[in-house]
Each structure stands twice: as C-alpha cells, then as structure tokens.
Design a protein around this motif. Structure first.
Motif, short mmCIF file in Angstrom:
data_model
loop_
_atom_site.label_atom_id
_atom_site.label_comp_id
_atom_site.label_asym_id
_atom_site.label_seq_id
_atom_site.Cartn_x
_atom_site.Cartn_y
_atom_site.Cartn_z
N SER A 104 0.83 -1.20 0.00
CA SER A 104 0.00 0.00 0.00
C SER A 104 0.87 1.25 0.00
N GLU A 105 0.41 2.30 -0.71
CA GLU A 105 1.13 3.57 -0.77
C GLU A 105 0.88 4.43 0.45
N ARG A 106 -0.04 4.03 1.30
CA ARG A 106 -0.33 4.79 2.51
C ARG A 106 -0.24 3.88 3.72
N ALA A 107 -0.03 4.48 4.87
CA ALA A 107 0.02 3.70 6.10
C ALA A 107 -1.40 3.28 6.49
N ILE A 108 -1.61 2.01 6.73
CA ILE A 108 -2.90 1.50 7.15
C ILE A 108 -2.89 1.41 8.68
N HIS A 109 -3.77 2.15 9.33
CA HIS A 109 -3.75 2.25 10.79
C HIS A 109 -4.42 1.01 11.40
N SER A 110 -3.62 0.12 11.90
CA SER A 110 -4.13 -1.13 12.45
C SER A 110 -4.77 -0.95 13.82
N SER A 111 -4.62 0.21 14.44
CA SER A 111 -5.21 0.44 15.76
C SER A 111 -6.74 0.38 15.71
N ASN A 112 -7.31 0.56 14.51
CA ASN A 112 -8.76 0.51 14.35
C ASN A 112 -9.27 -0.89 14.02
N PHE A 113 -8.36 -1.86 13.85
CA PHE A 113 -8.76 -3.22 13.52
C PHE A 113 -9.49 -3.85 14.71
N LYS A 114 -10.38 -4.79 14.43
CA LYS A 114 -11.06 -5.53 15.49
C LYS A 114 -10.07 -6.39 16.27
N LYS A 115 -9.09 -6.96 15.58
CA LYS A 115 -8.06 -7.77 16.24
C LYS A 115 -6.70 -7.14 15.97
N SER A 116 -6.53 -5.94 16.48
CA SER A 116 -5.32 -5.16 16.19
C SER A 116 -4.07 -5.76 16.82
N SER A 117 -4.20 -6.44 17.95
CA SER A 117 -3.02 -6.98 18.63
C SER A 117 -2.32 -8.05 17.81
N GLU A 118 -3.07 -8.72 16.95
CA GLU A 118 -2.49 -9.79 16.14
C GLU A 118 -2.18 -9.34 14.72
N HIS A 119 -2.53 -8.12 14.39
CA HIS A 119 -2.30 -7.60 13.04
C HIS A 119 -1.81 -6.15 13.16
N THR A 120 -0.57 -6.01 13.61
CA THR A 120 -0.03 -4.68 13.90
C THR A 120 0.80 -4.16 12.73
N ASN A 121 0.50 -2.95 12.28
CA ASN A 121 1.27 -2.27 11.23
C ASN A 121 2.12 -1.16 11.84
N PRO A 122 3.21 -0.77 11.18
CA PRO A 122 3.98 0.40 11.63
C PRO A 122 3.08 1.63 11.66
N ALA A 123 3.36 2.54 12.57
CA ALA A 123 2.52 3.72 12.73
C ALA A 123 2.60 4.67 11.53
N GLU A 124 3.71 4.66 10.81
CA GLU A 124 3.85 5.55 9.66
C GLU A 124 4.78 4.94 8.63
N MET A 125 4.77 5.53 7.43
CA MET A 125 5.66 5.08 6.37
C MET A 125 7.10 5.46 6.73
N ARG A 126 8.01 4.53 6.54
CA ARG A 126 9.41 4.82 6.87
C ARG A 126 9.99 5.84 5.90
N PHE A 127 9.59 5.75 4.64
CA PHE A 127 10.06 6.69 3.62
C PHE A 127 8.86 7.38 2.99
N LYS A 128 9.07 8.55 2.44
CA LYS A 128 8.01 9.35 1.84
C LYS A 128 8.18 9.40 0.32
N ASN A 129 7.05 9.60 -0.37
CA ASN A 129 7.12 9.86 -1.81
C ASN A 129 7.81 11.20 -2.04
N GLU A 130 8.66 11.26 -3.05
CA GLU A 130 9.36 12.52 -3.30
C GLU A 130 9.83 12.57 -4.76
N SER A 131 9.90 13.76 -5.30
CA SER A 131 10.39 13.97 -6.67
C SER A 131 11.65 14.80 -6.64
N PHE A 132 12.62 14.43 -7.46
CA PHE A 132 13.90 15.14 -7.57
C PHE A 132 14.00 15.66 -9.01
#
Length: 210
Positions: free
Chosen positions: A141-169
């Motif tokens: 996924s191109e966006r962070a999926i907030h697992s804190s809203n999952f019904k079974k969040s303790s067993e399906h934990t995602n990082p709180a944010e994307m480690r790297f960001k989209n960027e153009s050079f």
C-alpha cells in the motif's frame, strides 16, 4: 498466530431500527441541502474558469522555441519542443541518480489490511441479527494502514507511519529550445517509465534493513 478471520454477532430491536431510519431520513435531507450548495459553487467556478481560459486563448502568442524574442517579454506565449537536460537528479537516501527530467520515488509498504462483510437476518418480533466477518490479509500500500482501528489489532499490527516518503527530484537546468524551464514547469511534465535496478545495485548501509 491468528486464523486471519474473526466473526462478530450483533442484534438490533424493532424500536432501534425505527430510530435509525428516522436519523437516516434527517441525514439525507441535510445531504441534499449541502449537495445543492456545492453544485452551485462548482458551477460558478466552472464558468469563471471558462471565461479565464477563453480570455487567455485570445491573448496567447505562438512562438518558435529556438528563439527568445525580447518583444514577447511579459506576454502569454505558447511553444512546443523537447525538454532536455544533462543533469542527473539524485535520490540521496537510496543512492540513485539517472539522467532524466525527474526522478520520482514512489513508496509502498507491505502491511496488514482488514476487510469486512456483513449478513443481516430478520428475527421474530421485527428485530435483526447481523453477522460481521473480519478478514485479514497483507498487501502493498502507498499509505500507512492504521491497524489500531482493527477488530483484532493486537495480532495484526502495522507500523505507525511510512518509513520513507514519496518525493520527486528535479533536474536543473531543463531547456526547451532556447527557453529554460522553471522548477514548477518541470514538475508539471507528465509521462514516466519505471527505473530498473541493475544487478550491481546495493542499498546504502545507512538504510539498515529494508
């Protein structure tokens, strides 16, 4: 480890259904009023933009991209040609540089996603029973999926944010014939192709595990 599926049962009485129906009607009336206001605002914007484009079309001057005429300074001009550069935009984090107008970093993260399906059955007395099934799978996924809203969040934990960001050079300078394009003009150029890593590429050690 979860079985990646979770089922929840809920009931609703007849009186509760009636109350929700009334709320839905009131909410629908509010939505209609808001929609009418937004439609009117959008139509006004469309008319204004049409008049602006029409005025611009009458004032635009077509020029040869190979020559910059001082007499056209301050005028709205139109020209065409190939945008070129000798620069090599560089992504400093991943250590990639390439001869191009733009180098675009598009980030995706492999993470859990929750989906749900509902089945509602009528009960004696006018009530209902709803069976909700939550399924879990991993996806890019191109966006962070907030697992804190999952019904079974303790067993399906995602990082709180994307480690790297989209960027153009952007490359600089970028020329079109005798003209030098601004950064905003370069950023608006569309059309791209995927960058293929060769076998010798190694991610910088500063990234750690990626």
């Amino acid at each position: 480890m979860s079985d990646d599926s979770f089922t929840e049962f809920s009931s609703q009485s007849w009186f509760s259904r009636i109350g929700n129906s009334i709320k839905g009607i009131l909410f629908g009336i509010v939505l209609i009023a808001v929609s009418i206001a937004l439609l009117s605002w959008n139509e006004a914007r469309a008319v204004k933009r049409y008049k602006t484009l029409k005025e611009g079309a009458g004032a635009v001057v077509s020029v040869n991209s190979k020559i910059v005429e001082p007499s056209n300074a301050g005028k709205l001009i139109h020209t065409s040609g190939d945008a070129v550069t000798e620069d090599q935009p560089n992504d400093p984090i991943f250590g990639i540089s390439v001869n191009a107008l733009k180098l675009i970093r598009q980030v995706e993260m492999y993470q859990w996603e929750e989906s749900q399906s509902k089945e509602t059955k009528k009960k004696l007395g006018g009530g209902t029973e709803t069976v909700t099934t939550y399924d879990y799978s991993k996806k890019w996924s191109e966006r962070a999926i907030h697992s804190s809203n999952f019904k079974k969040s303790s067993e399906h934990t995602n990082p709180a944010e994307m480690r790297f960001k989209n960027e153009s050079f952007l490359a600089s300078p970028v020329t079109l014939g005798a003209f030098t394009l601004s950064a905003s003009q370069v950023s608006m150029i569309r059309g791209s192709e995927k960058y293929s890593f060769d076998d010798s590429y190694k991610a910088p050690k500063s990234l750690g595990k990626v």
